[in-house]
Design a protein around this motif. Structure first.
Motif, PDB file in Angstrom:
ATOM      1  N   LYS A 269      16.236  -6.823  -1.280  1.00 44.28           N
ATOM      2  CA  LYS A 269      15.722  -6.266  -2.602  1.00 44.28           C
ATOM      3  C   LYS A 269      14.690  -4.823  -2.265  1.00 44.28           C
ATOM      4  CE  LYS A 269      14.392 -10.242  -3.071  1.00 44.28           C
ATOM      5  NZ  LYS A 269      13.930 -11.424  -3.544  1.00 44.28           N
ATOM      6  N   ARG A 270      14.344  -4.698  -1.036  1.00 36.41           N
ATOM      7  CA  ARG A 270      13.638  -3.738  -0.488  1.00 36.41           C
ATOM      8  C   ARG A 270      14.187  -2.552  -1.198  1.00 36.41           C
ATOM      9  NH1 ARG A 270      11.328  -5.498   4.848  1.00 36.41           N
ATOM     10  NH2 ARG A 270      14.029  -6.521   4.511  1.00 36.41           N
ATOM     11  N   MET A 271      15.899  -2.333  -1.235  1.00 39.66           N
ATOM     12  CA  MET A 271      16.109  -0.663  -1.450  1.00 39.66           C
ATOM     13  C   MET A 271      15.968  -1.644  -2.780  1.00 39.66           C
ATOM     14  SD  MET A 271      18.175   1.762   0.384  1.00 39.66           S
ATOM     15  CE  MET A 271      18.183   0.929   1.631  1.00 39.66           C
ATOM     16  N   THR A 272      15.756   0.111  -3.736  1.00 37.79           N
ATOM     17  CA  THR A 272      15.811   0.167  -5.231  1.00 37.79           C
ATOM     18  C   THR A 272      17.372   0.398  -5.759  1.00 37.79           C
ATOM     19  OG1 THR A 272      15.645   2.180  -4.670  1.00 37.79           O
ATOM     20  CG2 THR A 272      13.530   0.962  -5.499  1.00 37.79           C
ATOM     21  N   SER A 273      18.070   1.092  -6.518  1.00 38.82           N
ATOM     22  CA  SER A 273      19.846   1.223  -7.007  1.00 38.82           C
ATOM     23  C   SER A 273      19.571   2.816  -6.980  1.00 38.82           C
ATOM     24  CB  SER A 273      20.046   0.616  -8.447  1.00 38.82           C
ATOM     25  OG  SER A 273      18.677   1.268  -9.284  1.00 38.82           O
ATOM     26  N   GLU A 274      18.471   3.728  -6.814  1.00 36.88           N
ATOM     27  CA  GLU A 274      18.502   4.331  -6.399  1.00 36.88           C
ATOM     28  C   GLU A 274      18.599   5.257  -4.959  1.00 36.88           C
ATOM     29  OE1 GLU A 274      15.735   3.817  -8.659  1.00 36.88           O
ATOM     30  OE2 GLU A 274      17.636   3.791 -10.428  1.00 36.88           O
ATOM     31  N   GLY A 275      18.706   4.285  -3.739  1.00 35.42           N
ATOM     32  CA  GLY A 275      18.704   4.486  -2.269  1.00 35.42           C
ATOM     33  C   GLY A 275      17.486   4.699  -1.644  1.00 35.42           C
ATOM     34  N   VAL A 276      16.502   4.026  -2.683  1.00 36.27           N
ATOM     35  CA  VAL A 276      14.992   4.346  -1.965  1.00 36.27           C
ATOM     36  C   VAL A 276      14.454   3.328  -1.508  1.00 36.27           C
ATOM     37  CG1 VAL A 276      11.951   5.083  -2.504  1.00 36.27           C
ATOM     38  CG2 VAL A 276      14.016   6.080  -4.002  1.00 36.27           C
ATOM     39  N   LEU A 277      14.032   3.141   0.320  1.00 42.77           N
ATOM     40  CA  LEU A 277      13.237   1.268   0.481  1.00 42.77           C
ATOM     41  C   LEU A 277      11.829   1.680   0.465  1.00 42.77           C
ATOM     42  CD1 LEU A 277      14.229  -0.497   2.364  1.00 42.77           C
ATOM     43  CD2 LEU A 277      12.952   1.329   4.677  1.00 42.77           C
ATOM     44  N   VAL A 278      11.394   0.364  -0.053  1.00 37.26           N
ATOM     45  CA  VAL A 278      10.058  -0.254  -0.819  1.00 37.26           C
ATOM     46  C   VAL A 278       9.417  -0.857   0.104  1.00 37.26           C
ATOM     47  CG1 VAL A 278       8.443   0.014  -2.828  1.00 37.26           C
ATOM     48  CG2 VAL A 278      10.335   1.573  -3.009  1.00 37.26           C
ATOM     49  N   ILE A 279       8.414  -0.957   0.330  1.00 36.07           N
ATOM     50  CA  ILE A 279       7.709  -1.165   2.422  1.00 36.07           C
ATOM     51  C   ILE A 279       6.656  -1.632   0.912  1.00 36.07           C
ATOM     52  CG2 ILE A 279       6.667  -2.061   3.822  1.00 36.07           C
ATOM     53  CD1 ILE A 279       9.525  -0.530   5.208  1.00 36.07           C
TER      54      ILE A 279
ATOM     55  N   LYS B  65      -5.147  -0.115   8.464  1.00 32.08           N
ATOM     56  CA  LYS B  65      -4.251  -1.407   9.138  1.00 32.08           C
ATOM     57  C   LYS B  65      -3.358  -1.920   7.420  1.00 32.08           C
ATOM     58  CE  LYS B  65      -7.640  -3.765  11.277  1.00 32.08           C
ATOM     59  NZ  LYS B  65      -8.193  -5.204  11.151  1.00 32.08           N
ATOM     60  N   ASN B  66      -3.427  -1.796   6.915  1.00 29.63           N
ATOM     61  CA  ASN B  66      -2.075  -1.202   5.877  1.00 29.63           C
ATOM     62  C   ASN B  66      -1.237  -0.832   5.814  1.00 29.63           C
ATOM     63  OD1 ASN B  66      -2.489  -4.075   4.874  1.00 29.63           O
ATOM     64  ND2 ASN B  66      -4.269  -3.539   3.068  1.00 29.63           N
ATOM     65  N   ARG B  67      -1.491   0.878   6.481  1.00 31.70           N
ATOM     66  CA  ARG B  67      -0.856   1.621   6.070  1.00 31.70           C
ATOM     67  C   ARG B  67      -0.082   1.659   7.832  1.00 31.70           C
ATOM     68  NH1 ARG B  67      -0.614   5.626   8.445  1.00 31.70           N
ATOM     69  NH2 ARG B  67      -1.108   8.103   8.594  1.00 31.70           N
TER      70      ARG B  67
ATOM     71  N   GLN C  96       1.968   1.034  -0.566  1.00 30.25           N
ATOM     72  CA  GLN C  96       3.335   1.356  -0.989  1.00 30.25           C
ATOM     73  C   GLN C  96       3.722   2.755  -0.831  1.00 30.25           C
ATOM     74  OE1 GLN C  96       4.428   2.006  -5.130  1.00 30.25           O
ATOM     75  NE2 GLN C  96       5.254   0.061  -5.460  1.00 30.25           N
ATOM     76  N   LEU C  97       5.097   1.666   0.686  1.00 34.13           N
ATOM     77  CA  LEU C  97       5.813   2.801   1.103  1.00 34.13           C
ATOM     78  C   LEU C  97       7.623   3.474   1.178  1.00 34.13           C
ATOM     79  CD1 LEU C  97       6.155   2.961   5.271  1.00 34.13           C
ATOM     80  CD2 LEU C  97       7.657   3.270   3.820  1.00 34.13           C
ATOM     81  N   ARG C  98       7.738   4.945   0.812  1.00 34.32           N
ATOM     82  CA  ARG C  98       8.670   4.980   0.304  1.00 34.32           C
ATOM     83  C   ARG C  98       9.251   5.652   1.185  1.00 34.32           C
ATOM     84  NH1 ARG C  98       8.593   3.235  -5.638  1.00 34.32           N
ATOM     85  NH2 ARG C  98      10.254   4.418  -6.455  1.00 34.32           N
ATOM     86  N   PHE C  99      10.620   5.679   0.836  1.00 39.63           N
ATOM     87  CA  PHE C  99      11.546   6.315   2.199  1.00 39.63           C
ATOM     88  C   PHE C  99      12.972   6.613   1.571  1.00 39.63           C
ATOM     89  CE2 PHE C  99      14.731   6.171   5.663  1.00 39.63           C
ATOM     90  CZ  PHE C  99      14.350   7.382   6.216  1.00 39.63           C
ATOM     91  N   ASP C 100      13.311   7.912   1.169  1.00 43.39           N
ATOM     92  CA  ASP C 100      14.140   8.395   0.289  1.00 43.39           C
ATOM     93  C   ASP C 100      15.140   8.389   0.943  1.00 43.39           C
ATOM     94  OD1 ASP C 100      16.691   8.737  -1.765  1.00 43.39           O
ATOM     95  OD2 ASP C 100      15.431  10.387  -2.438  1.00 43.39           O
ATOM     96  N   VAL C 101      16.246   6.410   1.498  1.00 47.67           N
ATOM     97  CA  VAL C 101      17.650   6.444   2.044  1.00 47.67           C
ATOM     98  C   VAL C 101      18.589   7.107   1.661  1.00 47.67           C
ATOM     99  CG1 VAL C 101      18.647   5.009   3.437  1.00 47.67           C
ATOM    100  CG2 VAL C 101      16.560   4.238   3.128  1.00 47.67           C
ATOM    101  N   LEU C 102      18.910   6.925   0.806  1.00 51.63           N
ATOM    102  CA  LEU C 102      20.681   7.861   0.442  1.00 51.63           C
ATOM    103  C   LEU C 102      20.492   9.338   0.732  1.00 51.63           C
ATOM    104  CD1 LEU C 102      22.806   7.095  -0.787  1.00 51.63           C
ATOM    105  CD2 LEU C 102      21.764   7.307  -3.334  1.00 51.63           C
TER     106      LEU C 102
ATOM    107  N   GLU D 146       6.347   8.694   1.619  1.00 55.84           N
ATOM    108  CA  GLU D 146       5.844   8.920   0.795  1.00 55.84           C
ATOM    109  C   GLU D 146       4.999   7.457   0.732  1.00 55.84           C
ATOM    110  OE1 GLU D 146       5.510   9.009  -4.095  1.00 55.84           O
ATOM    111  OE2 GLU D 146       6.972   9.785  -2.773  1.00 55.84           O
ATOM    112  N   ILE D 147       3.614   7.988   0.745  1.00 56.62           N
ATOM    113  CA  ILE D 147       2.887   6.403   0.520  1.00 56.62           C
ATOM    114  C   ILE D 147       2.066   6.400  -0.401  1.00 56.62           C
ATOM    115  CG2 ILE D 147       1.127   5.657   2.321  1.00 56.62           C
ATOM    116  CD1 ILE D 147       2.206   6.237   4.953  1.00 56.62           C
ATOM    117  N   ASN D 148       1.098   5.751  -1.382  1.00 58.44           N
ATOM    118  CA  ASN D 148      -0.057   5.203  -2.060  1.00 58.44           C
ATOM    119  C   ASN D 148      -0.303   4.119  -1.718  1.00 58.44           C
ATOM    120  OD1 ASN D 148       1.815   7.717  -3.463  1.00 58.44           O
ATOM    121  ND2 ASN D 148       3.864   5.739  -4.183  1.00 58.44           N
ATOM    122  N   PHE D 149      -1.560   4.138  -1.950  1.00 56.23           N
ATOM    123  CA  PHE D 149      -2.391   3.388  -2.536  1.00 56.23           C
ATOM    124  C   PHE D 149      -2.316   2.525  -3.504  1.00 56.23           C
ATOM    125  CE2 PHE D 149      -3.769   6.361   1.483  1.00 56.23           C
ATOM    126  CZ  PHE D 149      -3.042   4.815   2.512  1.00 56.23           C
TER     127      PHE D 149
END
Length: 139
Positions: free
Chosen positions: A61-71, A81-83, A36-42, A14-17
């Motif tokens: 710290k880039r991984m939330t407690s719910e198991g979502v990787l946020v970059i 370019k940011n994407r 803001q890139l979000r990837f639900d690893v869990l 999931e990509i948000n600007f």
């Protein structure tokens, strides 16, 4: 990009600007250029459990407690370019996590190394013993 992201992984990202802080002049207040890139690893089925464990350890710290990787990528002043930067960073992280750590095999010092260590130890002891003996002969 170092690690080729699978189309299935791309579909789960999931990509948000968002608004970026820092330089950019008046444009920074008008255009959401940071990514803001979000990837639900869990909850993904594309990665095995060992891979997920290594990824969680690497993400820190880039991984939330719910198991979502946020970059978050806000290095550049354009969305595209940011994407690309965020996707590259995700690729590098996945590439590192893909490599299983090599198990260390304990080694023992060779006989020559043991003999050398003991001889140096004797030399050092002799040097220190000579210091105390020479002290009485200075009169």
């Amino acid at each position: 990009m170092a690690f080729q992201l699978d189309p299935q992984i791309l579909s789960e990202i999931e990509i948000n600007f968002i608004h970026a802080s820092g330089p950019g002049g008046q444009n920074v207040n008008k255009v959401a250029t940071a990514v803001q890139l979000r990837f639900d690893v869990l909850n993904t089925t594309l990665l095995d459990d060992q891979f997920k464990i290594r990824l969680k350890k690497l993400a820190g710290k880039r991984m939330t407690s719910e198991g979502v990787l946020v970059i978050e990528a806000k290095r550049y002043r354009s969305q595209e370019k940011n994407r690309q930067d965020a996707l590259e960073r995700l690729g590098h992280l996945l590439e590192k996590a893909a490599l299983a750590p090599v198990k260390r095999h304990p080694t023992r010092p060779s006989l020559a190394a043991k003999v050398e260590r003991l001889s140096k130890k004797k030399q050092q002891a002799e040097k220190k013993r000579n210091r105390s003996l020479d002290h009485n002969t200075w009169d």
